[in-house]
Write an enzyme that holds these catalytic residues in place. Structure first.
Site, short mmCIF file in Angstrom:
data_model
loop_
_atom_site.label_atom_id
_atom_site.label_comp_id
_atom_site.label_asym_id
_atom_site.label_seq_id
_atom_site.Cartn_x
_atom_site.Cartn_y
_atom_site.Cartn_z
N SER A 191 16.84 -35.64 14.61
CA SER A 191 17.36 -35.87 13.27
C SER A 191 16.76 -34.89 12.26
CB SER A 191 17.12 -37.33 12.86
OG SER A 191 17.90 -37.67 11.74
N ASP A 462 27.20 -40.99 16.15
CA ASP A 462 26.17 -41.78 16.84
C ASP A 462 25.71 -42.98 16.04
OD1 ASP A 462 24.68 -40.67 14.81
OD2 ASP A 462 23.28 -39.59 16.11
N HIS A 506 35.12 -19.55 19.54
CA HIS A 506 34.11 -19.86 18.52
C HIS A 506 34.74 -20.70 17.40
CE1 HIS A 506 30.41 -19.40 16.28
NE2 HIS A 506 31.09 -18.97 15.22
#
Length: 634
Positions: A191, A462, A506
């Site tokens: 994080s 998440d 990319h």
């Protein structure tokens, strides 16, 4: 950030016992002896203990603060003397100095990061790196191989160096570890810790001659594991700015907001556009302090032709009560597009993209509703936009480190947008949330469950950081990628799917054409098939891995361990560890299979009763040592 202690952390870990093989560092390549690897743990936001460095008498409470008493986190004193506790936590919102009556400083050593509030009940609830340390000890890691370097997570990056010389000390820690153990370190960041490490790499450019910079990195850092990295910021930082973050503690949101907004680090993880960058003219840091650098902030054409600054939707939507244009001059200065839908006498909705948050447009627009706007704009400019080393609110490029692994959780419900409105109350309770936009497995929907238009990603985040921010590191992969999907739990290889040499453009996401069982949690590995010479990059996506708890995930610890074992073993032939199967590595991984009336994984485990075992599963143990089990993954 998350309401239950967001961890932002950098960790250099995974070191093994020196008995296994002999090694040396040769041209940046590592082979052999695990005793040469070092681990440096640098915890992140709200994951380091803070201790008092003052005497503070607390009226109406039997508990006072004395030097070295726990402040973050001591729930007993928080409950009995919250006003005293706040004095030790708060910083001056402008100059980041301590409260006149109490100051706190970060603790040191591994104990500062294992459990924030040690105790029979509070310890497990505040555990951060304790499980990880246990794992390392079980595999025979030497005590001097893991070095914790905590820091004051309340400060902005420039203040960390100005007040505590933090980045100087971090550089010395890497150099000491190399001299002590003879090998480079493995960096594991979680994080906000990834932002800390990024800033360190930029700061290092001012301390080392350009021709020696890459050489220093190759000698001191073997691999970088970026776990749960908010590479484009985190949405929940915005919510914490408007409402506070209680971290699951028994305090009101208003109190939490007062505390959170006194930290300059509160802006470090603000969301920002993937299309806007800042060009810095660096000036060397002398003993007297940083010299101001000149910053040129510019955006690509995509920023203005595409919606939402590369995010799924507008991040902040504010309903402004209409009282006439002259009543709120700051609102009238906004682009006409924001006000074109306003009808006479009706409220209007102002929408703000990630760019308009990170450049301060949002806070300028709400100056008449938000008394904290002045402070926010001041800190945004001083601590971030005008930072002489780096404007952290700009996109990342791949770090110049030989081995980079980007790891994060996916497919959890994650907040990506908010609808706010003035509450009519005074600060800090002057806003209410009218709606929240979530992403979940490729769709956007509101708090009421209605689908919302936008640009959702192929997966969701998440539970804390949205998918687009986590997955930006897929841009670091090479032009061809090998993709493997395997179960997170131990498996025999029957459910492993592989797709080799997938073309990668990319800035385009890579979405594997693979099936998944609804009852199985998978890890999807994206690994360079073609890499830049001397460089290696991989991205791991873990299904349903929570942002905070991913660092305690047994599956993640196992994969990191196997990858490091593979990297240093002289017999390894492939660039990455095999994913063909996963068997137990520790006694804890063996369990009793009641259906077959035997220990599971008979190839690896056997029934071996030891005095003190209280159930059948406890008596299931590895047949051979962990070192022997690792030989299966070369």
């Amino acid at each position: 950030m998350r309401a239950n202690l967001h961890i932002a952390t950098i960790l250099v870990v995974l070191l093994m016992h020196g008995k296994l093989h002999n090694t040396s560092v040769d041209g940046g390549e590592l082979s052999g002896d695990y005793s040469k690897l070092s681990g440096i743990i640098i915890p992140g936001f709200a994951s380091t203990q803070l201790r008092a460095w003052s005497f503070l008498d607390c009226p109406y409470s039997p508990l006072d603060f004395n030097p070295l008493d726990l402040v973050w986190l001591d729930t007993t004193k928080l409950l009995s003397a919250v006003n005293c506790w706040l004095k030790c936590m708060l910083l001056d919102p402008y100059n980041q100095t301590d409260h006149p009556e109490c100051k706190s400083r970060p603790d040191s050593g591994l104990s500062a990061i294992t459990e924030l509030d040690p105790g029979y009940i509070t310890g497990p609830l505040s555990s951060v790196w304790k499980d990880w340390v246990k794992w390392c000890i079980e595999f025979g890691i030497e005590p001097n191989a893991i070095i914790a370097v905590p820091y004051d997570w309340r400060l902005s990056p420039s203040m960390l160096e100005e007040r505590d010389l933090y980045f100087h000390r971090l550089k010395l820690t890497f150099e000491t570890a190399l001299k002590l153990r003879g090998g480079p370190s493995i960096v594991f960041a979680h994080s906000l810790g990834n932002h800390v490490f990024r800033y360190f790499l930029e700061w290092l450019k001012l301390e080392i001659a350009p021709k020696h910079y890459n050489q220093w990195l190759d000698e001191h850092i073997h691999a970088y594991f970026a776990v749960g990295a908010p590479l484009l910021g985190a949405i929940e930082t915005v919510k914490a700015t408007f409402f506070g973050n209680t971290f699951g503690l028994p305090v009101s949101e208003g109190t939490a907001r007062l505390m959170f907004n006194s930290f300059a680090s509160s802006l470090w993880m603000m969301p920002f556009s993937k299309y806007c960058r800042a060009d810095n003219s660096y000036c060397r840091h002398f003993a007297g302090g940083f010299r101001k650098g000149h910053h040129t902030y510019h955006c690509e054409e995509k920023e203005f032709h595409l919606n939402y600054s590369g995010w799924p939707t507008n991040i902040v939507n504010i309903e402004i009560p209409f009282r006439g244009f002259d009543s709120y001059p700051s609102v009238t200065e906004l682009a006409q597009t924001n006000l074109s839908s306003m009808e006479c006498g009706l409220p209007t909705q102002l929408s703000f993209s990630a760019r308009e948050i990170s450049d301060g447009t949002l806070f300028k627009a709400i100056e008449d509703y938000e008394s904290d706007s002045k402070r926010l704009l001041y800190q945004l400019k001083k601590s971030y936009h005008d930072d002489p080393v780096l404007n952290p609110l700009t996109p990342w490029d791949r770090p110049p480190i030989k081995n980079v692994f980007c790891i994060y959780g996916i497919d959890s419900r994650t907040e990506v947008g908010y609808y706010f409105a003035p509450s009519g109350k005074s600060y800090p309770d002057n806003w209410i949330t009218t709606d929240i936009i979530y992403e979940l497995e490729g769709s956007l929907y509101s708090r009421s469950g209605n689908l919302v238009e936008g640009n959702p990603g192929a997966a969701s985040g998440d539970d804390t950081v949205p998918y687009n921010s986590l997955s930006l590191c897929k841009n670091w992969l090479g032009p061809k990628v090998n993709i493997t999907r395997a179960p997170q739990s131990e498996h025999d290889g029957s459910d492993v799917q592989v797709d080799l040499n997938v073309e990668h453009q990319h800035e385009d996401d890579i979405v594997p054409n693979m099936t998944r069982s609804p009852r199985v949690k998978y890890i999807t590995y994206y690994e360079d098939s073609e890499s830049i010479l001397g460089r290696r990059t991989a991205v791991w996506e873990l299904d349903k891995a929570n942002h905070r708890n991913i660092v305690r995930s047994p599956a993640l610890m196992r994969e990191l361990w196997l990858q490091m074992w593979h990297d240093i073993h002289p017999s390894a032939k492939s660039k990455f560890v095999t994913k063909a199967k996963r068997g137990p590595l520790r006694d804890e991984d063996c369990y009793w299979d009641y259906g077959k009336a035997r220990c599971s994984w008979p190839e690896y485990c056997e029934y071996r009763y030891l005095f003190g075992d209280v159930h059948l599963g406890q008596s299931c143990r590895l047949k051979n040592s962990s070192a022997d089990a690792l030989l299966n993954y070369l």
